[in-house]
Design an enzyme around this catalytic site. Structure first.
Site, PDB file in Angstrom:
ATOM      1  N   CYS A   1      -7.634   1.220  -2.792  1.00 54.10           N
ATOM      2  CA  CYS A   1      -6.321   1.508  -3.357  1.00 54.10           C
ATOM      3  C   CYS A   1      -5.939   1.698  -5.070  1.00 54.10           C
ATOM      4  CB  CYS A   1      -6.304   0.065  -3.499  1.00 54.10           C
ATOM      5  SG  CYS A   1      -4.615  -0.627  -3.870  1.00 54.10           S
TER       6      CYS A   1
ATOM      7  N   CYS B   1      -2.738   0.914   1.287  1.00 55.68           N
ATOM      8  CA  CYS B   1      -4.039  -0.157   1.535  1.00 55.68           C
ATOM      9  C   CYS B   1      -3.796  -0.855   1.885  1.00 55.68           C
ATOM     10  CB  CYS B   1      -3.870  -0.823  -0.662  1.00 55.68           C
ATOM     11  SG  CYS B   1      -4.853  -2.007  -0.473  1.00 55.68           S
TER      12      CYS B   1
ATOM     13  N   ASN C   1       1.004  11.536  19.989  1.00 51.48           N
ATOM     14  CA  ASN C   1      -0.283  12.081  18.601  1.00 51.48           C
ATOM     15  C   ASN C   1       0.035  11.636  17.206  1.00 51.48           C
ATOM     16  OD1 ASN C   1      -0.867  12.741  21.148  1.00 51.48           O
ATOM     17  ND2 ASN C   1       0.298  14.938  21.070  1.00 51.48           N
TER      18      ASN C   1
ATOM     19  N   ILE D   1      -1.264  17.035  25.262  1.00 54.47           N
ATOM     20  CA  ILE D   1      -0.269  18.915  24.416  1.00 54.47           C
ATOM     21  C   ILE D   1      -0.604  19.838  23.318  1.00 54.47           C
ATOM     22  CG2 ILE D   1       1.754  17.272  25.555  1.00 54.47           C
ATOM     23  CD1 ILE D   1       2.460  17.018  22.606  1.00 54.47           C
ATOM     24  N   SER D   2      -1.876  18.677  22.778  1.00 54.48           N
ATOM     25  CA  SER D   2      -1.983  19.837  21.499  1.00 54.48           C
ATOM     26  C   SER D   2      -3.838  20.442  22.132  1.00 54.48           C
ATOM     27  CB  SER D   2      -2.755  18.672  20.037  1.00 54.48           C
ATOM     28  OG  SER D   2      -1.655  17.742  20.616  1.00 54.48           O
TER      29      SER D   2
ATOM     30  N   HIS E   1       2.113   5.547  17.331  1.00 52.92           N
ATOM     31  CA  HIS E   1       0.843   5.321  16.453  1.00 52.92           C
ATOM     32  C   HIS E   1       0.962   6.222  15.386  1.00 52.92           C
ATOM     33  CE1 HIS E   1      -0.279   5.142  20.953  1.00 52.92           C
ATOM     34  NE2 HIS E   1       0.648   4.299  21.317  1.00 52.92           N
TER      35      HIS E   1
ATOM     36  N   CYS F   1      -3.731  -4.496   0.295  1.00 51.80           N
ATOM     37  CA  CYS F   1      -2.008  -5.329  -0.397  1.00 51.80           C
ATOM     38  C   CYS F   1      -1.129  -4.359  -0.132  1.00 51.80           C
ATOM     39  CB  CYS F   1      -2.622  -4.915  -2.287  1.00 51.80           C
ATOM     40  SG  CYS F   1      -3.168  -2.741  -2.615  1.00 51.80           S
TER      41      CYS F   1
ATOM     42  N   ASP G   1      -1.446  14.061  15.127  1.00 46.51           N
ATOM     43  CA  ASP G   1      -1.331  15.656  14.102  1.00 46.51           C
ATOM     44  C   ASP G   1       0.471  16.308  13.711  1.00 46.51           C
ATOM     45  OD1 ASP G   1      -2.270  16.444  17.727  1.00 46.51           O
ATOM     46  OD2 ASP G   1       0.459  16.554  16.344  1.00 46.51           O
TER      47      ASP G   1
ATOM     48  N   PRO H   1      -9.259  17.901  20.807  1.00 52.01           N
ATOM     49  CA  PRO H   1      -9.583  17.109  21.885  1.00 52.01           C
ATOM     50  C   PRO H   1      -9.018  15.892  22.087  1.00 52.01           C
ATOM     51  CG  PRO H   1     -11.550  16.931  20.573  1.00 52.01           C
ATOM     52  CD  PRO H   1     -10.389  18.140  19.226  1.00 52.01           C
ATOM     53  N   ASP H   2      -8.158  16.205  23.280  1.00 51.37           N
ATOM     54  CA  ASP H   2      -8.220  14.638  23.827  1.00 51.37           C
ATOM     55  C   ASP H   2      -8.644  13.452  23.165  1.00 51.37           C
ATOM     56  OD1 ASP H   2      -7.612  14.894  27.693  1.00 51.37           O
ATOM     57  OD2 ASP H   2      -9.332  14.589  26.182  1.00 51.37           O
ATOM     58  N   PHE H   3      -8.024  12.657  24.190  1.00 53.21           N
ATOM     59  CA  PHE H   3      -9.276  11.318  23.936  1.00 53.21           C
ATOM     60  C   PHE H   3     -10.137  10.801  26.043  1.00 53.21           C
ATOM     61  CE2 PHE H   3      -8.038   9.767  20.048  1.00 53.21           C
ATOM     62  CZ  PHE H   3      -6.740   9.907  20.077  1.00 53.21           C
ATOM     63  N   ARG H   4      -9.848  11.019  26.921  1.00 46.16           N
ATOM     64  CA  ARG H   4     -10.557  10.380  27.903  1.00 46.16           C
ATOM     65  C   ARG H   4     -10.535  11.355  28.654  1.00 46.16           C
ATOM     66  NH1 ARG H   4      -6.876   7.097  25.827  1.00 46.16           N
ATOM     67  NH2 ARG H   4      -7.122   5.295  25.288  1.00 46.16           N
TER      68      ARG H   4
HETATM   69  N1  APR Z   1      -2.616  20.141  30.380  1.00 43.52           N
HETATM   70  C1  APR Z   1      -1.604  18.808  30.648  1.00 43.52           C
HETATM   71  N2  APR Z   1      -2.214  17.954  30.863  1.00 43.52           N
HETATM   72  C2  APR Z   1      -3.708  17.804  29.552  1.00 43.52           C
HETATM   73  C3  APR Z   1      -4.214  18.349  29.035  1.00 43.52           C
HETATM   74  C4  APR Z   1      -3.562  20.633  29.551  1.00 43.52           C
HETATM   75  N3  APR Z   1      -3.833  21.551  29.086  1.00 43.52           N
HETATM   76  N4  APR Z   1      -5.278  17.791  28.392  1.00 43.52           N
HETATM   77  C5  APR Z   1      -5.078  16.943  29.006  1.00 43.52           C
HETATM   78  N5  APR Z   1      -4.585  17.113  29.767  1.00 43.52           N
HETATM   79  C6  APR Z   1      -3.883  15.247  29.867  1.00 43.52           C
HETATM   80  C7  APR Z   1      -5.427  14.545  30.363  1.00 43.52           C
HETATM   81  O1  APR Z   1      -5.317  14.700  32.398  1.00 43.52           O
HETATM   82  C8  APR Z   1      -4.686  12.974  29.938  1.00 43.52           C
HETATM   83  O2  APR Z   1      -4.305  12.720  31.387  1.00 43.52           O
HETATM   84  O3  APR Z   1      -3.318  14.276  29.100  1.00 43.52           O
HETATM   85  C9  APR Z   1      -4.534  13.158  29.276  1.00 43.52           C
HETATM   86  C10 APR Z   1      -4.526  12.503  27.562  1.00 43.52           C
HETATM   87  O4  APR Z   1      -5.015  11.430  28.141  1.00 43.52           O
HETATM   88  P1  APR Z   1      -5.452  10.691  26.068  1.00 43.52           P
HETATM   89  O5  APR Z   1      -6.759  11.659  25.957  1.00 43.52           O
HETATM   90  O6  APR Z   1      -5.333   9.125  26.802  1.00 43.52           O
HETATM   91  O7  APR Z   1      -4.667  10.625  25.881  1.00 43.52           O
HETATM   92  P2  APR Z   1      -3.353  10.350  25.714  1.00 43.52           P
HETATM   93  O8  APR Z   1      -2.485   9.396  26.455  1.00 43.52           O
HETATM   94  O9  APR Z   1      -2.515  10.680  24.468  1.00 43.52           O
HETATM   95  O10 APR Z   1      -3.999   8.280  24.798  1.00 43.52           O
HETATM   96  C11 APR Z   1      -2.892   7.451  24.654  1.00 43.52           C
HETATM   97  O11 APR Z   1      -5.054   6.165  23.640  1.00 43.52           O
HETATM   98  O12 APR Z   1      -6.786   5.726  21.499  1.00 43.52           O
HETATM   99  C12 APR Z   1      -5.617   6.367  21.631  1.00 43.52           C
HETATM  100  O13 APR Z   1      -3.925   6.198  20.192  1.00 43.52           O
HETATM  101  C13 APR Z   1      -4.940   6.646  21.479  1.00 43.52           C
HETATM  102  O14 APR Z   1      -2.677   7.716  21.558  1.00 43.52           O
HETATM  103  C14 APR Z   1      -3.446   7.993  21.568  1.00 43.52           C
HETATM  104  C15 APR Z   1      -3.760   6.897  22.764  1.00 43.52           C
END
Ligand code: APR
Length: 391
Positions: A178, A154, A127, A46-47, A146, A157, A129, A53-56
């Site tokens: 710290c 720190c 998220n 959603i960001s 998360h 401690c 952010d 960028p997302d992660f995967r």
């Molecule tokens: N609109 C709809 N879906 C989207 C968009 C978009 N614009 N962009 C990306 N996506 C989808 C992707 O297809 C994927 O299914 O959002 C999902 C993002 O997945 P991840 O990148 O795995 O992110 P997330 O699920 O938040 O990861 C979970 O993994 O590494 C840890 O701590 C990290 O909180 C994170 C957790």
């Protein structure tokens, strides 16, 4: 509950609660049943339209781009044991992701609109952010499963670290230590790293999905537990809406699951149209635009979302790469200095006569931190922090 089937329900099987498996049927259900206990669960997707960028995601995901750096593995950037040995990659990332640089998306505004209409029971987000807060969702309605950048402490401690000092350190690409001189442990934002426990609030509120009269899941791959189990706690007869580029988790296996596969900003706009809330949504989202009045906006041709995202990922991986190079250069320099005959580390750990000193090593704060990263190997490198202003 928990591990559900992910076999899609047969199209011939009618919904039990909704009039159909469409977003229009969900809007009708919200109105006719006066739905006001909606639980929302979100992830990095959603960001992405905000430029984070997302992660995967295969091409633009952070992990796909970090994989080409010499991190032991991409997720190491969020691994507590790796962070202890080398905090630089995380702080290079933190410099980019620190709150205040990004604007909430229209999807964040949609969640805020649910709250304003008295329909949001709870938001669970993965998220860090803080864009949900910036969009107007009150803190008590948010479980940041998360953690987030909102507070820091720190890691040894657990003494809290001042917010203003943290922002200054992150912006200057310095690694904070710290405030207690005797401790000197590494400071980390209250983000949940792999191997760390989730916040108490998550455990206190994880029963809420079972009380929901509607669940909405957006922008997450549902790959990280225990968050990924939340949608399965929703009662069988309660409708669940997935707004995501791809089908995830057990979505589609229940008769009242509704899947809006595609971009989440487009999905929430379609949802708002069906609810008759579109104008309110656009107005609310417009109010989050920091420079909505400046002419500058019209002058530059707007980048496409992909261009903005590509730029962001490129910058992120460049910064992390640079920080990794800095730390290995510094380690190399220290090692060659220490190999000189008169600079062997003595048993009483006094600094040898011409050992590398903080000034010689550093021309850049990031390098200094890299030098002290070896303090667990060469104790004499432990810099004298009495010169540091006491906070
Ligand atoms: N609109 C709809 N879906 C989207 C968009 C978009 N614009 N962009 C990306 N996506 C989808 C992707 O297809 C994927 O299914 O959002 C999902 C993002 O997945 P991840 O990148 O795995 O992110 P997330 O699920 O938040 O990861 C979970 O993994 O590494 C840890 O701590 C990290 O909180 C994170 C957790």
């Amino acid at each position: 509950m928990g591990n559900e089937s992910s076999t899609p329900v047969d199209d011939a099987v009618p919904p039990t609660t909704l009039h159909g498996r469409t977003i229009e049927a969900v809007a009708r259900y919200i109105e006719e049943k006066d739905v006001h206990n909606i639980v929302v669960m979100t992830g990095a997707g959603i960001s992405t339209s905000a430029g984070i960028p997302d992660f995967r995601s295969p091409e633009t995901g952070l992990y796909a781009n970090l994989a080409r750096l010499n991190l032991p593995y991409a997720e190491a950037v969020f691994d507590i044991s790796y962070f202890r040995t080398n905090p630089l990659p995380f702080y290079a990332l933190a410099h980019e992701l620190f709150p205040g640089k990004y604007r909430p998306t229209v999807t964040h505004a949609f969640i805020s609109l649910l709250h304003k209409k008295g329909k949001l029971l709870q938001l669970f987000t993965q998220n860090i952010d803080c864009l949900e807060r910036e969009a107007g969702v009150p803190g008590e309605k948010i479980v940041e499963a998360h953690g987030s950048f909102a507070t820091q402490r720190c890691i040894e401690c657990h003494t809290e670290y001042p917010d203003d000092k943290m922002k200054e350190m992150v912006m200057n690409k310095e690694v904070p230590h710290c405030v207690r001189k005797s401790c000197d442990g590494l400071v980390k934002p209250d983000i949940v790293f792999f191997g760390e426990a989730l916040p108490e609030a998550f455990h206190q509120k994880r029963g809420l999905p079972a009380r929901a009269d509607l669940a909405i899941v957006m922008g997450t791959s549902l790959t990280v537990q225990p968050f990924a189990s939340l949608p399965s706690f929703v009662r069988e007869e309660t409708p669940r809406v997935l707004i995501n580029l791809e089908r995830v988790g057990s979505f589609g296996s229940r008769p009242d699951d509704v899947l809006l596969l595609g971009d989440c900003d487009e999905g929430v706009r379609k949802f708002a149209d069906a609810l008759g809330w579109r104008d309110e949504l656009e107005e609310l989202w417009d109010s989050t635009n920091p420079n909505k009045d400046t002419k500058k906006k019209q002058q530059e041709p707007p980048k496409t979302r992909q261009e903005a995202l590509d730029d962001e990922v490129e910058k992120l991986t460049r910064d992390i790469d640079a920080s990794l190079k800095l730390s290995s250069q510094a380690n190399e320099r220290i090692r060659s200095e220490l190999e000189k005959p008169s600079s062997t580390v003595t048993s009483d750990s006094q600094s040898p006569p011409n050992s590398v000193t903080r000034d010689e090593v550093t021309s850049d704060k990031v390098t200094t931190q890299a030098a002290t990263d070896l303090v667990h190997v060469f104790p004499h490198l432990k810099e004298d922090r009495s010169d540091k202003p006491s906070l």
